[in-house]
Design a protein around this motif. Sequence first.
Motif, mmCIF file in Angstrom:
data_model
loop_
_atom_site.group_PDB
_atom_site.id
_atom_site.type_symbol
_atom_site.label_atom_id
_atom_site.label_comp_id
_atom_site.label_asym_id
_atom_site.label_seq_id
_atom_site.Cartn_x
_atom_site.Cartn_y
_atom_site.Cartn_z
ATOM 1 N N TYR A 35 0.840 -1.189 0.000
ATOM 2 C CA TYR A 35 0.000 0.000 0.000
ATOM 3 C C TYR A 35 0.873 1.236 0.000
ATOM 4 N N GLN A 37 0.673 5.147 1.300
ATOM 5 C CA GLN A 37 -0.100 6.057 2.124
ATOM 6 C C GLN A 37 0.524 7.439 2.071
ATOM 7 N N LEU A 39 0.502 11.416 2.953
ATOM 8 C CA LEU A 39 0.099 12.169 4.139
ATOM 9 C C LEU A 39 -1.320 12.716 3.997
ATOM 10 N N GLY A 40 -2.156 12.401 4.997
ATOM 11 C CA GLY A 40 -3.532 12.897 4.985
ATOM 12 C C GLY A 40 -4.510 12.031 4.226
ATOM 13 N N GLN A 41 -4.020 10.916 3.691
ATOM 14 C CA GLN A 41 -4.890 10.008 2.930
ATOM 15 C C GLN A 41 -4.851 8.608 3.529
ATOM 16 N N GLY A 42 -5.809 7.802 3.136
ATOM 17 C CA GLY A 42 -5.805 6.414 3.567
ATOM 18 C C GLY A 42 -4.887 5.582 2.695
ATOM 19 N N PRO A 43 -4.549 4.384 3.147
ATOM 20 C CA PRO A 43 -3.709 3.508 2.341
ATOM 21 C C PRO A 43 -4.362 3.177 0.998
ATOM 22 N N GLN A 59 -3.543 -0.498 -9.790
ATOM 23 C CA GLN A 59 -3.202 0.872 -9.400
ATOM 24 C C GLN A 59 -1.697 1.073 -9.260
ATOM 25 N N PHE A 106 -0.177 -5.491 9.339
ATOM 26 C CA PHE A 106 0.673 -4.491 8.710
ATOM 27 C C PHE A 106 2.061 -4.456 9.328
ATOM 28 N N GLY A 107 3.034 -4.094 8.498
ATOM 29 C CA GLY A 107 4.341 -3.742 9.004
ATOM 30 C C GLY A 107 4.350 -2.285 9.439
ATOM 31 N N GLU A 108 5.492 -1.833 9.892
ATOM 32 C CA GLU A 108 5.582 -0.456 10.392
ATOM 33 C C GLU A 108 5.739 0.564 9.273
#
Lengths: 115, 114
Positions: A35, A37, A39-43, A59, A106-108
Amino acid sequence: EAGVAQSPRYKIIEKRQSVAFWCNPISGHATLYWYQQILGQGPKLLIQFQNNGVVDDSQLPKDRFSAERLKGVDSTLKIQPAKLEDSAVYLCASSRRGGLAGELFFGEGSRLTVL
Amino acid sequence: AQSVSQHNHHVILSEAASLELGCNYSYGGTVNLFWYVQYPGQHLQLLLKYFSGDPLVKGIKGFEAEFIKSKFSFNLRKPSVQWSDTAEYFCAVNPSSGTYKYIFGTGTRLKVLA
């Protein structure tokens, strides 16, 4: 059980350079996701693997992004050449059975800054 | 196209206040629904999930969510928030067929004041 491992955690590059991110999913998890991500958006899903086959890469900007999952275990996501708008956190996630009745782990994340 | 909307981007509450975060999705078929949470400096983790059955689901840390099929909604609630609930909350939808793609909302950043 060990979680999803990602590296590097942080990367700063200049535009037009290349970068690679690595992910090792939880042992036994057949499905792996990358994914993006911003800033300010979802994955946002970039690519989904089931074992070592691609399930969905609709995508993924294929002119600059590539991903592979050799042997159906760990995976690498590459960006070449990078653009400013690629600055984001790249998240890797895994699930047991293609997400069927399951959850994503999820990973970090790997934070990319493109200058 | 399938999408998930989270109406509140930033929420600030005092401790002990009640919380409700909205989530609406657009998909005509059967879906699995999730709320994920990301605490500061940590990775995304599952808060709760709905697959079928009782539309009121309970998750960790006192959170619950209600699936209202007619409204395509899956709102997250907690009767009394704590400072430690400060985090970003993401709603996600997973169609129950096809490629099992997960679609995430834009997230709600919650700040709880002590």
